[in-house]
Each structure stands twice: as C-alpha cells, then as structure tokens.
Scaffold this active site. Structure first.
Site, PDB file in Angstrom:
ATOM      1  N   ARG A 130     -32.616 -13.828 -23.913  1.00 14.43           N
ATOM      2  CA  ARG A 130     -31.634 -14.589 -25.151  1.00 14.43           C
ATOM      3  C   ARG A 130     -32.316 -14.168 -25.740  1.00 14.43           C
ATOM      4  O   ARG A 130     -31.785 -14.618 -27.374  1.00 14.43           O
ATOM      5  CB  ARG A 130     -31.095 -15.698 -24.670  1.00 14.43           C
ATOM      6  CG  ARG A 130     -29.764 -15.711 -23.711  1.00 14.43           C
ATOM      7  CD  ARG A 130     -30.509 -17.010 -23.047  1.00 14.43           C
ATOM      8  NE  ARG A 130     -29.783 -17.078 -21.925  1.00 14.43           N
ATOM      9  CZ  ARG A 130     -29.647 -17.810 -20.960  1.00 14.43           C
ATOM     10  NH1 ARG A 130     -30.851 -18.765 -20.617  1.00 14.43           N
ATOM     11  NH2 ARG A 130     -28.814 -18.069 -19.479  1.00 14.43           N
ATOM     12  N   VAL A 131     -33.519 -13.466 -25.658  1.00 18.82           N
ATOM     13  CA  VAL A 131     -34.553 -13.638 -26.871  1.00 18.82           C
ATOM     14  C   VAL A 131     -35.460 -12.599 -27.276  1.00 18.82           C
ATOM     15  O   VAL A 131     -35.562 -12.526 -28.158  1.00 18.82           O
ATOM     16  CB  VAL A 131     -35.627 -15.064 -27.430  1.00 18.82           C
ATOM     17  CG1 VAL A 131     -35.200 -16.296 -27.018  1.00 18.82           C
ATOM     18  CG2 VAL A 131     -36.431 -14.716 -25.511  1.00 18.82           C
TER      19      VAL A 131
END
Lengths: 182, 515
Positions: free
Chosen positions: B377-378
């Site tokens: 996600r990051v």
C-alpha cells in the site's frame, strides 16, 4: 469470589462493629486469641474446613473452646460465620482482621533471623532501628538460623533487609561470575 | 614461559574485592503459592509492576503478567520443575528488557539477551524495555526510501519501503522464510563503500525465530554466515522447545534491537518468523492464566498483541534523525485459509501482503508469489523512478496473461494477438523466477523487466529466458557498463539509457540466436 475478598469483607465488618460499639480493644484481644489458637491447632482448622462435620457440631465445638474467654460480640460473630457456612475461612478472616488492625495502628510485624541467639539490648537496637527506617511500630519476632552464617535478616512484610553473610557471599559469587575487568 | 608471581594474583583479587561494598541489601520478596505449566502464582510482591522481571531460585526468571487482589500471576522463562511451592521470589525493579548495542550484530541470542551461539557473553550498551509505546504522528514521516529485497517480483510489483510493514503469508513449504532470508542477504550491498557513493544507507537486520525447529534456525544462521550477512544481523531465537513465555516476548525483543538502530538514525529490518506461532504461544499463556478465551480460543487482546508490535515499525521524521524500522512479519496459513482469525488480523494491521501459493510453488514458479492478490500500500512511493517506469505495465501484462491462460486451456484456435499476449505472459513469468539466495541488484532488475515488458524476449524460447537474462547482464556489463552506472547514479531511466539498452539488446539477440 476469591477467599481474600470474602475474608476481607467479614474482617472489615467485625472491625466496624467493634468501632461502633466502642469495644475495639476487647475484640482485638479476642481476635489475637482466636488467631493464635487456630494457628497452633491444625486439627481445629481441619475440623472447620471439613464438609462432613455438620455446622451445629462446629458451632458447639467453637462455643466450647472459646466460652467465657471471649466477649459476647465475638462469640456471636463466630456463630454468624458458621451460620453462613463460612467457617472454613475463619482463619483467613482473623488473619485479615489482624492485618487491618496493624494497618490502622501502624504496626508492622517483623521477623528477624540471626545466626546466633541475640541478647536483649541488640534485639531492642534492631527493632528501634527498623522503627526509625519504616516510621511505624515494629513488633519483632526473633528466630535463630545458623544457615545465614552471620549478620541478620529482617523481613517486614514484603521487604527484606538482608545483612547476612550468606547473602554477601552470594553477591560476591555473582560478581566474580560476571565479567572480570582487570 | 611467562612467570606469574603469586603476589600479583592476590593483588588482582584484592582489587576485585575492593569494589565490593558490605552493605545491607534491601529487596522485596513474595512466596510461590502455586506453580505448574510455566505459570507461578505468587503471594506478596505487593509493589511489583506489570511486566516486571522477577527472580526465582535456581536462576529462573519470570515476568509478571497478572496483578490480582491477593496474588500475582507470573510466567516463567525457565523450567517450572526447578521451582516449588513456598520458594522465595525476588523483585528486580526492572521491566522485561533486552540488551542493545553494536556488539549484538552477528550474535544469536534468546529473547532475554542471553547468548545461544557459544561466543561468550553479549557485550551491550544498555538495556531497553521490550515493550515500548509506538511513536505518534508527529515523530513520523511517510515512507520514502526503498528497501530492496533483491527479488525481482517483489521489488517491481510489491515494492517495500523503509519503515513499512509488509506481511509474508502462505501455507507451509511455500518459501516464506526464503523471501525473508533473501531480503537480509541483499542488504549486504547497502553496507559497502559503493552503496555509500550512491547515497544508499546501510540496513541492519534482525531475524526473530519463534517456535521453529532448532535445526531450521541453525540452517538459517549458517546460510547467513556463509553469505556474509551475519555481520549486520542479530538473530533472536525462541525455538519450539523453549517455554511459551519466551516465544511470546521474542518479537518484542527483536523489535527493541531494531528500535535501537532506528533511534540512532539508521535503518533496520526486522523479520518475525512467524507470528502465528507467537499467537499460539500467547494463547497457551493466556489460557493458563485463566483469561477468558474468544474466537479459536485466542484471548480477547490477540489483535492488540500484534498491532502494538507492528505499530512500532516506523519511518522517523528528519528532526529525529530519519531512521527507519521495517517489519516483515510472516504468517503461516492452514490450507490457504486466509480468513482464519490471526491471518485476517495481521493482514489488516500491515501495509500490504506478499501472498505465496503452493500451486505456483509446485508448478515451479519460485518465488511462488501470487502477484494478483499481493499488494503493497505504501511501497510505491518509495520505488526509485526507473523501477516505477518499467514496472508499470508488468502487473497489467501479467493480469492479462492470467485471464487468458485460464480461458485458453479450452480453446485450440486462438487469434494472433491472444497468442502474443500468452507468449509474453509466459516469458514474463519465466523472467520473474529466481533462485534462492541469489538476490539481484536493482539496476539489473530494471533492465530485466524492461526487456520483458518491451517485447525483447519475443524471439527467445520460454525455456531460454533465464539464460538469456543472465547472459545479457554479463554482456551489458562488459560492453555497455554505463547502462547500469546511469541507473545507479541517477536512479532514473533517461532516454539515452533506454536507447543504450535497446541497442545492446538488439546486438545481443543476434548473438544469442546463433548460439
């Protein structure tokens, strides 16, 4: 509910009763007597704990033992405890009562262990020193235990003042076992 | 032979003794009421703190977990048969803590910091409590630097950033540990002078083994030693034979070491292998302490158990030195069931997951990463520009391939464009295959992915893809070293570099066909 909580409730109510009727010192004396007798007699404790013996029999036993030796109020308290079927924790109740009393009066019970029998002046000195340290009234019990080699060990509730030779040797061994820095 | 005079010895002994003070030692004690199953109930210790260490006789230590009205529940870090009812328990006035310092690198220790590798006592700087509150918002900043794992599939499609928490999840025997070990080995590059030149900061690693076989741990350590990775790695080991309390605290101990590096503005990577075993150990403890069981008999705070651990992974703000702590927790699923209690918990806590599948593994796709459901996600923000550029279409191409592949199994006559997509996909899958313990440098990964996504492999047989890749790297290194140098230097894929790659590829394909 844990035994501690139940015995605390009973002890606390006895304490409150004593204060209400202003017979505190009398009840305190009774408590001491009952506690020490229960502590001394394992048989009595077993009888009280036994579920086989009927509560009327237990009541009779207790009255026979303590009749005329304790106040009326304490007697009826004992009766009440048996009636409620809590005679099995009677010992804990009085233990808790004494704890409450000690807390109230600022008394600390101490166990002092020494390697040899101490004379009275040393005993007094140790007690007064402990009193100064804790700022409470200390009731010392002296025990002789040769295993500590020398010095003394004072146990006040959870705190231990350890000035024994055995402990010093233990520390020394630990120190040598650690990294030696030369 | 050198002579030692007796008086010299006595002088040394005297010196040792001189520092020893003969004073009254004041300590607090309690008495063991009940002991068994690694749990001891203690009377007394009225002033003890939660999670404080306590000392039992025979060198056994314990940790306070329950503070009840009239007793204290402690868990034992040693053999409970060495303790009996009525034994004295001593307070240490020290919360459960772990020794940290530079000298811990290269060591194998248990969760209390005691050595397990036979290399003598552990030299350390200080003790830090194993349970620390995770940092808040102000102390953090977004993840921005990449953590290269050296695995092409991961670095291109599921990139991990420094300070991220990326879950590695899969059934037994799917290569979860292999990914973690490769990631550690690949950090060797960050400790070189060369990496310094390109502005890559070193990453210190911690490998936490929970509930594993001693033989497996020995194997991992041997492998790390062989590849020179132990020099910057600490192994915290709580094998299956150790008591449940040790297995429970092991991840926290490992994190403490990682935090030490993070707080001194360095970068750390902590691998928890694996957290499902830790949860099981915690369940055992909780049930023995008579805490009420919940779903799958785990206690109510099993979510907090993992969230407070993984929340400690962070990228510090520049004011605090900009250090980072990356966490790679591993979870073992049973028959691919990711909807079990612990897997769902940890999936929701982490910033993405790498999903490994036994089907792929058995089909020879190793690492067996299912790129369809693996996400980060990051990490995308942390990817270097060059990688971002080439990897963009990779995920798409593979998704198309998978869709068609299932479909193509039934039909025999397929049109040309479908065949082409299938061929490309098969080559890409082949390209992403990688051996164990052979992490690849990021610039090489970029070139490989570029070749794959830009149809340079079309003319190469699927079975020759790996050989082509290897030989092309050698070729480019010899004849066009500036390709790699440019990517390393600028971290971008500029047009001149692309032109160079194209030129080199065309030149090499000609040669390759002849061979």
């Amino acid at each position: 509910m844990s035994v501690y909580r139940i015995s605390y409730r009973y002890a606390n109510s006895l304490m409150q009763l004593a204060e209400e009727k202003k017979i505190y010192s009398k009840i305190a004396q009774d408590a001491d007597l009952i506690y020490s007798s229960l502590e001394a007699s394992k048989e009595l404790r077993t009888v009280l704990k036994s579920p086989v013996i009927k509560s009327t029999a237990k009541k009779n036993i207790l009255t026979k033992i303590y009749q005329n030796k304790i106040s009326k109020e304490t007697e009826s308290f004992l009766e009440f405890v048996v009636e409620k079927g809590r005679e099995d924790i009677l010992f804990d109740v009085f233990k808790e009562f004494i704890n409450l009393r000690n807390k109230k009066e600022g008394i600390l019970r101490a166990k002092v262990v020494s390697a040899v029998e101490l004379n009275d002046s040393v005993k007094k000195k140790i007690t007064s020193k402990l009193e100064k340290e804790t700022e409470k009234i200390v009731q010392s019990k002296f025990v002789v235990d040769e295993r500590i080699i020398g010095g003394f060990v004072a146990e006040l509730e959870d705190t231990v003042y350890d000035a024994s030779v055995r402990h010093q040797l233990k520390l020394l061994r630990k120190k040598f076992a650690e990294e030696i820095s030369i | 032979m050198a002579e030692i005079r007796p008086d010299e010895i006595s002088a040394i002994l005297k010196k040792q003794l001189s520092g020893f003070e003969n004073e009254v030692d004041v300590y607090e004690v309690g008495t063991v009421l009940q002991v068994g199953d690694g749990i001891a109930r203690v009377y007394g210790l009225s002033k003890v703190m939660a999670s404080e260490l306590v000392e039992f006789p025979n060198g056994v230590t314990g940790m306070v977990l329950n503070l009840d009205e009239d007793s204290v529940g402690t868990v034992l870090f040693g053999d409970s048969s060495l303790i009996k009812e009525g034994d004295q328990v001593k307070r240490t006035n020290r919360l459960a803590s772990f020794p940290v310092g530079e000298k811990l690198l290269g060591r194998v220790v248990n969760p209390l910091g005691e050595p397990l590798d036979g290399k003598g006592t552990v030299q350390f700087e200080k003790y830090l409590p194993i349970e620390r509150k995770a940092l808040g918002v102000i102390q953090r900043q977004p993840v921005k630097e990449p953590l290269q794992t050296g695995i092409v599939a991961v670095d291109s499609m599921i990139p991990i950033g420094r300070g991220q928490r990326e879950l590695i999840i899969g059934d037994r025997q799917t290569g979860k540990t292999a990914i973690a070990i490769d990631a550690i080995i690949n950090q060797k590059h960050t400790h070189t002078e060369e990496a310094k030149k390109y502005g890559i900061k070193p990453v210190y690693c911690v490998y936490v083994a929970v509930g594993q076989k001693n033989s497996t741990i020995a194997q991992v350590v041997a492998k790390l030693e062989e590849s020179g990775a132990m020099a910057y790695t600490t192994v915290v080991s709580a094998p299956a034979s150790s008591p449940a309390p040790l297995q429970y605290i092991a991840p926290y101990s490992g994190t403490t070491v990682g935090e030490y590096f993070r707080d001194s503005s360095r970068h750390a990577l902590v691998i928890y292998d694996d957290l499902s075993k830790q949860a099981v150990a915690y369940r055992e403890l909780s049930l023995l302490l008579r805490r009420p069981p919940g779903r799958e008999a785990y206690p109510g705070d099993v979510f907090y158990l993992h969230s407070r651990l993984l929340e400690r992974a962070s990228k510090l703000s520049d004011d605090l030195g900009g250090g980072s702590l990356t966490a790679l927790p591993i979870i073992e699923t049973q028959q691919g069931d990711v909807s079990a209690y612990i897997p769902t918990n940890v999936i929701s806590i982490t910033d993405g997951q790498i999903y490994l599948e036994p089907n792929l593994f058995n089909a020879g796709v190793r690492p067996a990463i299912n790129v369809g459901i693996s996400v980060s996600r990051v990490g995308g923000n942390a990817q270097i520009k060059a990688m971002k550029k080439v990897a963009g279409s990779l995920k798409l191409d593979l998704a198309q391939y998978r869709e068609l592949e299932a479909f193509a199994k039934f039909g025999s006559d397929l049109d040309k464009s479908t065949l082409r997509t299938l061929g490309k996909g098969a080559r890409l899958v082949e390209l992403l295959k990688q051996g164990q313990y052979v992490p690849v440098q990021v610039e090489k990964e970029i070139v490989s992915v570029y070749l794959g996504t830009n149809n340079f492999l079309e003319s190469v047989e699927v079975k020759d893809v790996k050989r082509f890749e290897r030989e092309f790297h050698e070729f480019a290194e010899l004849k066009y070293p500036e390709i790699f140098e440019n990517i390393r230097m600028t971290k971008e894929l500029k047009d001149d570099t692309v032109a160079l790659i194209k030129k080199a590829a065309q030149e090499f394909i000609e040669k390759f066909k002849k061979s």
